[in-house]
Design a protein around this motif. Structure first.
Motif, short mmCIF file in Angstrom:
data_model
loop_
_atom_site.label_atom_id
_atom_site.label_comp_id
_atom_site.label_asym_id
_atom_site.label_seq_id
_atom_site.Cartn_x
_atom_site.Cartn_y
_atom_site.Cartn_z
N TYR A 97 4.01 2.67 6.38
CA TYR A 97 3.72 2.26 5.01
C TYR A 97 4.95 1.56 4.42
N PHE A 111 1.48 9.19 2.44
CA PHE A 111 0.31 8.81 1.64
C PHE A 111 -0.11 9.94 0.73
N GLU A 115 -0.32 9.73 -3.41
CA GLU A 115 -1.53 10.12 -4.15
C GLU A 115 -1.20 11.19 -5.18
#
Length: 283
Positions: A97, A111, A115
């Motif tokens: 990422y 991730f 979030e």
């Protein structure tokens, strides 16, 4: 110039070594050698990303250092400011990422941390525009405005779990002013790192029930090729510039004595009236 560091990630999963056969063995490394491989092979984050996308990046297999599989994920940055997170996630395989938020802590995966930031949209630098606690009683409306300085950051996580450290680091970085000079940036980062400093003895971590604490704090200046660091006992900041070291296998002891942490300023006392109000040292 690429800089890479690894941190622990409990839900990491790597290829079982016996499953790598034939010519695939020529492009495979253990997870404990990923940092060394990246530093020796690439100059930019873009180059790392290109090899990941094309499948040229080595297969990463599970190395049993210390008799256990050490779970790691990797934060890769270069002097343009670009950042990349590389992870080997259980059940999901290899993931990478763009590190747009600029921070990384331990598990869960990147991730998940990103979030989780959605749960903290309200932090701000100042206390203005904070409505406070509103309620009504017997037809009258009341409002208790925030009373304490710092109310804009009320509820900022302060524990030592990796999700809390991620939220706090991301918040501090997003709210801090952009430094005008490299020296100002180094000072700012050291203060940000203070927010995650774990004292000796307050936490233990598995699987060996080791006492987890900050043995050292590093700040990397990629523009000048220097590392600034301080250790747990010797609190003074030291500098090591890679351009000044011999091109031979070298090592040094990082920790020092507490007596090296300070200088006695008793002899620098001066007449009060000669000290200018607000006097400060330029960075």
């Amino acid at each position: 110039v690429v800089s890479t560091q690894s941190t622990g990630k409990d839900n990491a999963e790597y290829i079982d070594p016996p499953s790598i056969t034939g010519t695939a063995c020529n492009n495979a490394i253990p997870q404990t050698m990923v940092v060394t491989y990246i530093l020796a092979t690439y100059e930019t984050v873009e180059q790392v990303k290109n090899d990941l996308e094309s499948g040229k990046f080595p297969t990463v297999w599970a190395g049993y250092d210390l008799g256990i599989i050490i779970p790691l994920h990797y934060n890769i940055v270069d002097k343009t400011g670009a950042g990349l997170v590389l992870e080997h996630v259980k059940g999901l395989g290899v993931k990478w990422y763009d590190n747009t938020v600029g921070v990384l802590t331990n598990s869960p995966p990147y991730f998940w941390h990103m979030e989780n930031l959605r749960n903290y949209p309200h932090f701000q630098r100042n206390d203005e525009r904070r409505e406070g606690f509103k309620y009504s009683s017997l037809g009258d409306t009341f409002s208790l405005s925030p009373q304490w300085t710092g109310s804009g950051l009320l509820g900022l996580p302060g524990d030592y779990t990796s999700p809390s450290r991620f939220v706090k680091a991301a918040t501090l970085l997003s709210l801090a002013p952009i430094p005008a000079t490299t020296n100002e940036a180094i000072v700012q980062v050291f203060h940000h790192m203070n927010a995650a400093d774990i004292p000796f003895g307050v936490t233990e971590t598995g699987p060996l029930d080791l006492i987890a604490f900050n043995r050292w704090t590093l700040v990397k200046d990629l523009s000048r090729g220097c590392v600034y660091y301080r250790t747990y006992t010797d609190l003074s900041v030291k500098k090591l510039c890679l351009g000044n070291i011999p091109d031979v296998k070298s090592a040094m002891r990082m920790e020092g004595k507490f007596e090296n942490s300070f200088r006695d300023t008793s002899g620098e006392l001066d007449n009060f009236d000669t000290i200018l109000p607000g006097e400060h040292t330029e960075l």
